[in-house]
Design a protein around this motif. Sequence first.
Motif, mmCIF file in Angstrom:
data_model
loop_
_atom_site.group_PDB
_atom_site.id
_atom_site.type_symbol
_atom_site.label_atom_id
_atom_site.label_comp_id
_atom_site.label_asym_id
_atom_site.label_seq_id
_atom_site.Cartn_x
_atom_site.Cartn_y
_atom_site.Cartn_z
ATOM 1 N N TRP A 163 -0.174 8.163 3.211
ATOM 2 C CA TRP A 163 -0.944 8.353 1.981
ATOM 3 C C TRP A 163 -2.438 8.117 2.180
ATOM 4 N N ARG A 164 -2.783 7.257 3.083
ATOM 5 C CA ARG A 164 -4.222 7.083 3.371
ATOM 6 C C ARG A 164 -4.781 8.363 3.986
ATOM 7 N N ILE A 165 -4.004 9.004 4.868
ATOM 8 C CA ILE A 165 -4.405 10.279 5.468
ATOM 9 C C ILE A 165 -4.442 11.364 4.394
ATOM 10 N N ARG A 166 -3.430 11.428 3.553
ATOM 11 C CA ARG A 166 -3.387 12.449 2.493
ATOM 12 C C ARG A 166 -4.520 12.270 1.488
ATOM 13 N N ASP A 167 -4.864 11.032 1.192
ATOM 14 C CA ASP A 167 -5.977 10.796 0.271
ATOM 15 C C ASP A 167 -7.302 11.268 0.870
ATOM 16 N N LYS A 168 -7.449 11.107 2.176
ATOM 17 C CA LYS A 168 -8.687 11.525 2.850
ATOM 18 C C LYS A 168 -8.755 13.050 2.995
ATOM 19 N N PHE A 169 -7.594 13.685 3.272
ATOM 20 C CA PHE A 169 -7.532 15.127 3.498
ATOM 21 C C PHE A 169 -6.468 15.745 2.590
ATOM 22 N N ARG A 210 10.346 12.936 17.531
ATOM 23 C CA ARG A 210 9.454 12.624 16.416
ATOM 24 C C ARG A 210 9.699 11.222 15.888
ATOM 25 N N ARG A 211 8.693 10.693 15.230
ATOM 26 C CA ARG A 211 8.776 9.374 14.596
ATOM 27 C C ARG A 211 8.274 9.491 13.166
ATOM 28 N N VAL A 212 8.786 8.627 12.310
ATOM 29 C CA VAL A 212 8.330 8.576 10.920
ATOM 30 C C VAL A 212 7.083 7.710 10.862
ATOM 31 N N ILE A 213 6.070 8.187 10.169
ATOM 32 C CA ILE A 213 4.829 7.444 9.979
ATOM 33 C C ILE A 213 4.981 6.626 8.700
ATOM 34 N N PRO A 214 4.583 5.358 8.710
ATOM 35 C CA PRO A 214 4.701 4.543 7.488
ATOM 36 C C PRO A 214 3.992 5.196 6.299
ATOM 37 N N SER A 215 4.589 5.035 5.143
ATOM 38 C CA SER A 215 4.074 5.631 3.909
ATOM 39 C C SER A 215 2.620 5.246 3.639
ATOM 40 N N CYS A 216 2.267 3.994 3.889
ATOM 41 C CA CYS A 216 0.891 3.547 3.636
ATOM 42 C C CYS A 216 -0.103 4.364 4.457
ATOM 43 N N CYS A 217 0.260 4.671 5.694
ATOM 44 C CA CYS A 217 -0.619 5.452 6.569
ATOM 45 C C CYS A 217 -0.625 6.922 6.172
ATOM 46 N N LYS A 254 0.812 -1.221 0.000
ATOM 47 C CA LYS A 254 0.000 0.000 0.000
ATOM 48 C C LYS A 254 0.845 1.270 0.000
ATOM 49 N N CYS A 255 2.148 1.143 0.170
ATOM 50 C CA CYS A 255 3.023 2.311 0.240
ATOM 51 C C CYS A 255 3.237 2.913 -1.141
ATOM 52 N N ARG A 256 3.540 4.192 -1.140
ATOM 53 C CA ARG A 256 3.934 4.902 -2.352
ATOM 54 C C ARG A 256 5.307 5.502 -2.084
ATOM 55 N N ASP A 257 5.991 5.833 -3.159
ATOM 56 C CA ASP A 257 7.332 6.378 -2.982
ATOM 57 C C ASP A 257 7.268 7.690 -2.199
ATOM 58 N N MET A 258 8.294 7.925 -1.429
ATOM 59 C CA MET A 258 8.391 9.116 -0.597
ATOM 60 C C MET A 258 9.657 9.876 -1.001
ATOM 61 N N PRO A 259 9.701 11.182 -0.707
ATOM 62 C CA PRO A 259 10.820 11.996 -1.191
ATOM 63 C C PRO A 259 12.170 11.721 -0.530
ATOM 64 N N THR A 260 12.204 11.214 0.688
ATOM 65 C CA THR A 260 13.485 10.975 1.361
ATOM 66 C C THR A 260 13.585 9.514 1.808
ATOM 67 N N ASP A 261 14.814 9.053 1.988
ATOM 68 C CA ASP A 261 15.028 7.680 2.463
ATOM 69 C C ASP A 261 14.396 7.467 3.828
ATOM 70 N N ARG A 262 14.485 8.474 4.669
ATOM 71 C CA ARG A 262 13.930 8.356 6.017
ATOM 72 C C ARG A 262 12.422 8.113 5.989
ATOM 73 N N GLU A 263 11.736 8.704 5.010
ATOM 74 C CA GLU A 263 10.279 8.564 4.902
ATOM 75 C C GLU A 263 9.858 7.283 4.189
ATOM 76 N N TYR A 309 2.874 18.865 0.056
ATOM 77 C CA TYR A 309 2.946 18.327 1.402
ATOM 78 C C TYR A 309 4.332 18.581 1.983
ATOM 79 N N THR A 310 4.375 18.876 3.250
ATOM 80 C CA THR A 310 5.640 19.223 3.909
ATOM 81 C C THR A 310 6.535 18.004 4.057
ATOM 82 N N GLY A 311 5.985 16.869 4.439
ATOM 83 C CA GLY A 311 6.795 15.686 4.681
ATOM 84 C C GLY A 311 7.339 15.676 6.088
#
Length: 182
Positions: A162-168, A153-160, A69-78, A175-177
């Motif tokens: 993007w599900r939040i971004r798709d809803k809002f 701070r903690r990194v949120i999994p990409s799948c989560c 369910k993940c999509r590519d993210m801009p940084t390795d950390r994400e 997006y800030t990232g």
Amino acid sequence: QQILLLMSIESGDISLLQEMSLDDHRRLAAGMLERQPGLIFDLLLEHQQRHGAPTSAEVPGVPWCTCGKCRDMPTDRERKCCGQDPVHCVSLLPHFTQYCLDEGYLRIHRQYRENLTALGNVREPGEDNRECRHAAYRHYIFWQHGALGQGNRRVIPSCCVWRIRDKFPDPQGQYTGYIPGI
């Protein structure tokens, strides 16, 4: 029956568990998960250990994702996955939907935060979705990690994410990232 079971387990006697039918085990498990939803992760981890998680080569999409369910993210950390198989992706769990996507929960959170910080209620176009997104990110972190404190701070999994971004969604798709703590 659940009280008897707990008492017998505490005393080291697991014979009551062994005598229970499969339906009784299922009812007991459902009751425990209803009272303590976080136990689902223990069950998923045990299932993964017994049956093995799919490798990234088995799941189409980004190579670092196991849930599909993940999509590519801009940084390795994400570039972080929830680590579950496609059926048990955290972003698909009912509690994720309730805690992170339910507008009623997020509205209460936002109102509480505004009252604490005395920020007021000034809104610009697109502001409502941004505030819901950020509230959803905070809910996810609190749900999964508890209160972290300022700068932690903690990194949120990409799948989560993007599900939040798709809803809002952001009207411009900007997006800030992830921003590391200070």
